[in-house]
Design an enzyme around this catalytic site. Structure first.
Site, short mmCIF file in Angstrom:
data_model
loop_
_atom_site.label_atom_id
_atom_site.label_comp_id
_atom_site.label_asym_id
_atom_site.label_seq_id
_atom_site.Cartn_x
_atom_site.Cartn_y
_atom_site.Cartn_z
NE ARG A 154 -4.21 -1.17 -0.23
CZ ARG A 154 -4.51 -2.05 -0.91
NH1 ARG A 154 -3.44 -2.30 -1.86
NH2 ARG A 154 -5.54 -2.72 -0.96
CG HIS A 160 -3.19 -0.14 -7.15
ND1 HIS A 160 -3.69 0.47 -5.91
CD2 HIS A 160 -3.34 -1.28 -6.71
CE1 HIS A 160 -3.97 -0.65 -5.01
NE2 HIS A 160 -3.95 -1.81 -5.42
P1 NDP Z 1 -1.95 -11.49 4.07
O1 NDP Z 1 -2.63 -10.95 5.44
O2 NDP Z 1 -1.77 -12.65 3.80
O3 NDP Z 1 -0.40 -11.03 4.74
C1 NDP Z 1 0.17 -9.87 5.31
C2 NDP Z 1 1.61 -9.98 5.67
O4 NDP Z 1 1.92 -8.88 6.51
C3 NDP Z 1 1.53 -10.95 6.88
O5 NDP Z 1 3.05 -11.75 6.64
C4 NDP Z 1 1.56 -10.20 8.21
O6 NDP Z 1 2.37 -10.75 8.99
C5 NDP Z 1 2.48 -9.09 7.51
N1 NDP Z 1 2.16 -7.84 8.59
C6 NDP Z 1 1.04 -7.21 8.83
N2 NDP Z 1 1.31 -6.33 9.52
C7 NDP Z 1 2.74 -6.29 9.94
C8 NDP Z 1 3.41 -5.60 10.82
N3 NDP Z 1 3.17 -4.57 11.64
N4 NDP Z 1 4.91 -5.74 10.95
C9 NDP Z 1 5.33 -6.84 10.21
N5 NDP Z 1 4.27 -7.64 9.32
C10 NDP Z 1 3.37 -7.27 9.29
O7 NDP Z 1 -2.11 -10.45 2.91
P2 NDP Z 1 -1.66 -10.46 1.36
O8 NDP Z 1 -0.43 -11.00 1.26
O9 NDP Z 1 -2.84 -11.48 0.93
O10 NDP Z 1 -1.74 -9.21 0.91
C11 NDP Z 1 -0.95 -8.15 1.37
C12 NDP Z 1 -1.34 -6.83 0.91
O11 NDP Z 1 -1.00 -6.61 -0.48
C13 NDP Z 1 -2.70 -6.47 0.96
O12 NDP Z 1 -3.28 -6.06 1.99
C14 NDP Z 1 -2.72 -5.29 0.10
O13 NDP Z 1 -2.58 -4.06 0.66
C15 NDP Z 1 -1.72 -5.67 -1.09
N6 NDP Z 1 -2.13 -6.00 -2.22
C16 NDP Z 1 -1.82 -5.17 -3.36
C17 NDP Z 1 -2.23 -5.23 -4.91
C18 NDP Z 1 -1.65 -4.65 -5.82
O14 NDP Z 1 -2.21 -4.85 -6.87
N7 NDP Z 1 -0.98 -3.70 -5.78
C19 NDP Z 1 -2.99 -6.44 -5.09
C20 NDP Z 1 -3.12 -7.43 -4.08
C21 NDP Z 1 -2.97 -6.87 -2.69
P3 NDP Z 1 2.01 -12.37 9.94
O15 NDP Z 1 2.11 -13.25 8.95
O16 NDP Z 1 2.62 -12.32 11.14
O17 NDP Z 1 0.41 -12.04 10.11
C1 OXD Z 2 -6.03 -5.37 -3.52
C2 OXD Z 2 -5.61 -4.51 -4.41
O1 OXD Z 2 -6.03 -5.29 -2.31
O2 OXD Z 2 -5.87 -4.67 -5.57
O3 OXD Z 2 -6.61 -6.52 -4.03
O4 OXD Z 2 -4.91 -3.54 -4.19
#
Ligand code: NDP
Ligand code: OXD
Length: 318
Positions: free
Chosen positions: A233, A281
């Protein structure tokens, strides 16, 4: 028969035939703002819609995010505790994100920006690069997307480590755990992770903990000349600090798919910055039929009383 209301401020991608031919419970689709009788709405399928509109659905059973992230839903604690919030988790989304990460890691490792500049000047000159095993990639966020990207890069021979809040990891990958958070957390782990990272890939969700995490202090912890890739993000990264780090040479290049404000303003310096690769994005887009299949499957699960996939933990915020 389930009635789903599609509420989205920006998406024209989802046609009225979204659920046509999708296996599972039969679904009637309505499109906001043409709600009809609000008491008939069972589920919301939502992206960035105004929170004020939500109080009008008395019989809501769950809320589905059109994407993996749920930061667009605002303060999750403001949503009724009993209402499941479900995000989009699907191999189509995971694979596409893995592709974006691999593309940009390879782009920097194999000096693609230099070759593109040479091509513009018709310069025929090859550059030796270190082997993948000497390139230390650090993936921040070891969730669904982060772990898949880590696995793909490790498969290409890169030296991959992951950093997450609670320390999940793949066998054989170094794993660092968020400072002071979670069982067994080790203070300074983020600093250690950054110190061994030549290419930082952020796939973090936006939460109060991650807002602005990629800032001057964190860039300074990277080895000089590191690269920064962000497809998590935009608001996790302080853009002014990244520009300064690019200017000083502390960061050698960046690939950015997400921004503090989207769409990126025409006047934004990233557009024409020679060290920055901008994408709009699109690192991983939600494919309508894949989404419909997941939503229908989860509606079936909710209606059978079995656990859904992608349930958001509202205290964690992701
Ligand atoms: P998940 O919830 O599966 O994974 C999130 C990861 O971030 C986990 O490993 C989590 O840790 C870690 N995390 C969260 N907070 C913290 C913190 N404070 N410190 C350290 N690690 C942290 O999400 P996804 O992998 O499915 O997606 C991740 C993000 O990707 C989405 O939230 C979205 O914002 C973004 N995204 C962007 C897209 C794009 O096109 N640019 C498309 C899809 C998603 P833990 O494993 O310990 O819980
Ligand atoms: C998502 C994105 O969160 O597209 O899936 O950013």
């Amino acid at each position: 028969m389930a009635t789903v209301l599609l509420m989205s401020t920006s998406e024209l991608r989802y046609g009225d035939d979204l659920f046509d031919g999708v296996p599972g419970p039969s679904v009637t689709l309505r499109r906001w703002p043409e709600v009809g009788d609000a008491s008939e709405i069972d589920y919301l399928l939502i992206w960035g819609a105004p929170q004020a509109a939500l109080s009008t659905f008395p019989n809501l059973k769950a809320v589905f995010s059109l994407g993996a992230g749920v930061d667009h839903l605002g303060d999750l604690s403001a949503w009724p505790d009993t209402l499941p919030i479900i995000r989009f988790v699907d191999p189509s989304l995971t694979d596409e994100m893995t592709g974006w990460v691999v593309l940009n890691v390879l782009r920097f490792h194999r000096q693609d920006p230099a070759y593109r500049a040479q091509q513009a000047d018709k310069i025929w000159q090859a550059h030796l690069v270190p082997p993948a095993s000497a390139v230390r990639v650090g993936i921040a966020g070891a969730g669904v997307l982060g772990l898949a990207a880590a696995e793909a890069l490790a498969g290409l021979g890169y030296d991959v480590a992951v950093w997450s809040r609670t320390g999940r990891a793949l066998d054989g990958l170094q794993s660092f755990t968020g400072p002071g958070v979670g069982a067994g957390a080790r203070a300074g782990a983020l600093d250690d992770f950054l110190a061994r990272t030549d290419m930082l890939v952020s796939l973090l969700p936006l939460t109060e903990e991650t807002r602005g995490i990629w800032n001057e202090e964190r860039f300074a912890r990277l080895p000089r000349g590191a690269f920064v890739l962000n497809a998590g993000r935009g608001k996790t990264l302080v853009e002014a600090d990244l520009l300064a780090a690019l200017e000083s040479g502390q960061v050698a290049g960046a690939a950015l798919d997400v921004f503090e404000s989207e769409p990126l303003a025409e006047t934004h310096p990233f557009w024409s910055h020679p060290k920055v690769i901008v994408s709009p994005h699109m690192a991983s887009l939600t494919h309508p039929k894949a989404l419909a299949a997941r939503v229908a499957e989860n509606i079936g699960r909710l209606e059978r009383g079995v656990p859904v996939e992608g349930l958001v933990d509202r205290t964690r915020g992701y």
